[in-house]
Design a protein around this motif. Sequence first.
Motif, short mmCIF file in Angstrom:
data_model
loop_
_atom_site.label_atom_id
_atom_site.label_comp_id
_atom_site.label_asym_id
_atom_site.label_seq_id
_atom_site.Cartn_x
_atom_site.Cartn_y
_atom_site.Cartn_z
N ALA A 218 10.62 -4.83 10.11
CA ALA A 218 11.73 -4.84 9.16
C ALA A 218 11.44 -3.95 7.96
N ARG A 219 10.15 -3.72 7.69
CA ARG A 219 9.75 -2.84 6.59
C ARG A 219 9.47 -1.43 7.08
N LYS A 220 9.89 -1.11 8.28
CA LYS A 220 9.76 0.23 8.87
C LYS A 220 8.30 0.64 9.06
N ILE A 221 7.42 -0.35 9.25
CA ILE A 221 6.02 -0.06 9.56
C ILE A 221 5.89 0.02 11.08
N GLU A 222 5.34 1.11 11.57
CA GLU A 222 5.28 1.33 13.01
C GLU A 222 4.06 0.65 13.62
N PRO A 223 4.22 0.04 14.80
CA PRO A 223 3.06 -0.53 15.49
C PRO A 223 2.24 0.54 16.18
N PHE A 224 0.98 0.27 16.34
CA PHE A 224 0.14 1.09 17.22
C PHE A 224 -0.29 0.23 18.40
N SER A 225 -0.49 0.86 19.53
CA SER A 225 -1.05 0.17 20.69
C SER A 225 -2.56 0.33 20.66
N LEU A 226 -3.24 -0.66 21.19
CA LEU A 226 -4.70 -0.69 21.15
C LEU A 226 -5.21 -0.90 22.57
N VAL A 227 -5.80 0.15 23.12
CA VAL A 227 -6.26 0.12 24.51
C VAL A 227 -7.73 0.55 24.53
N ALA A 228 -8.60 -0.32 25.02
CA ALA A 228 -10.03 -0.01 25.06
C ALA A 228 -10.31 1.19 25.94
N LEU B 234 0.83 -1.20 0.00
CA LEU B 234 0.00 0.00 0.00
C LEU B 234 0.86 1.26 0.00
N GLU B 235 0.41 2.28 -0.71
CA GLU B 235 1.07 3.58 -0.70
C GLU B 235 0.45 4.45 0.39
N GLY B 236 1.27 5.08 1.16
CA GLY B 236 0.78 5.93 2.24
C GLY B 236 1.41 5.53 3.56
N VAL B 237 0.90 6.10 4.64
CA VAL B 237 1.39 5.79 5.98
C VAL B 237 0.71 4.50 6.44
N LYS B 238 1.51 3.58 6.98
CA LYS B 238 0.96 2.31 7.45
C LYS B 238 1.32 2.11 8.92
N ARG B 239 0.35 1.64 9.68
CA ARG B 239 0.56 1.26 11.08
C ARG B 239 -0.04 -0.13 11.27
N PHE B 240 0.44 -0.88 12.26
CA PHE B 240 -0.05 -2.26 12.40
C PHE B 240 -0.13 -2.67 13.86
N ASN B 241 -0.97 -3.67 14.10
CA ASN B 241 -0.93 -4.46 15.32
C ASN B 241 -1.35 -5.88 14.94
N VAL B 242 -1.05 -6.84 15.82
CA VAL B 242 -1.24 -8.26 15.47
C VAL B 242 -2.21 -8.90 16.46
N ALA B 243 -3.40 -9.22 15.96
CA ALA B 243 -4.45 -9.81 16.80
C ALA B 243 -4.46 -11.33 16.65
N ILE B 244 -3.32 -11.94 16.93
CA ILE B 244 -3.16 -13.39 16.81
C ILE B 244 -2.69 -13.93 18.16
N GLY B 245 -3.38 -14.94 18.66
CA GLY B 245 -3.08 -15.45 19.98
C GLY B 245 -1.76 -16.18 20.09
N ASP B 246 -1.37 -16.91 19.05
CA ASP B 246 -0.11 -17.66 19.06
C ASP B 246 1.05 -16.67 19.11
N SER B 247 1.76 -16.64 20.23
CA SER B 247 2.76 -15.59 20.44
C SER B 247 3.94 -15.70 19.49
N LYS B 248 4.28 -16.92 19.07
CA LYS B 248 5.40 -17.07 18.14
C LYS B 248 5.03 -16.53 16.76
N VAL B 249 3.81 -16.80 16.33
CA VAL B 249 3.33 -16.23 15.06
C VAL B 249 3.25 -14.71 15.19
N ARG B 250 2.76 -14.24 16.32
CA ARG B 250 2.67 -12.79 16.55
C ARG B 250 4.05 -12.14 16.42
N GLN B 251 5.06 -12.77 17.00
CA GLN B 251 6.41 -12.23 16.91
C GLN B 251 6.91 -12.25 15.47
N ARG B 252 6.69 -13.35 14.77
CA ARG B 252 7.18 -13.45 13.39
C ARG B 252 6.59 -12.36 12.50
#
Length: 218
Positions: A88-98, A63-81
């Motif tokens: 590695a692609r310089k995409i910044e994570p966001f935190s998600l707090v209700a 995608l072109e533009g600003v990208k942010r991500f978080n990973v809603a996957i329970g398996d922690s090893k998959v989440r880390q991968r």
Amino acid sequence: MNTYFGLIGAGGHGREVMPMLRGMLQDKIAELNAHLLFVVENLEQETQINGYRAISLQAFFELEGVKRFNVAIGDSKVRQRIAEACLARKIEPFSLVANSVTMLDNNEIGEGCMISEQTIITSNVRIGRFFQANNQCNISHDCVLGDYVTFAPGVKCNGNVAIGDHAYIGAGALIKQGRQGKPLLIGAGAVVGMGAVVVKDVEPNTTVVGNPARPMVK
């Protein structure tokens, strides 16, 4: 410029937390020109999930533009991968707090956390990267949690507890309070079963169940 918030994972947990993301961004969507997406790692064809655009992980990367991500996957090893692939692609994570989460004083929480409805984090708690807490968890004073730790719904973690990386704490588990200078320890990669009552240390990569919690017999 478009800003894309990619929630990676569209299973049950992902579909539960997408409304949290919408609520967190509701006053900023127009300002950021924000687009909320489900991202599914090996999705073959773009689709809609619960009214949101769903694309593959590779399509998200392109995608072109600003990208942010978080990973809603329970398996922690998959989440880390997946998190490491995004970073590695310089995409910044966001935190998600209700909006209903309660946090008190002097807490430190790492990037990419995902803290669901009615969870309480009291004071002087340190939590690592990409932590997940499902609904109605309680984390009390002076706890230290590693990276990629997962709390299922209703976990009660009393004060002075130290939990290692990639540990999984099952729904409704209760962890006894440790002591100042001698925390109760749950080792890296340990699994605490649903409803277990932990009253003593748990070795790394060990599954414990029951009340009081004991190593599971295979």
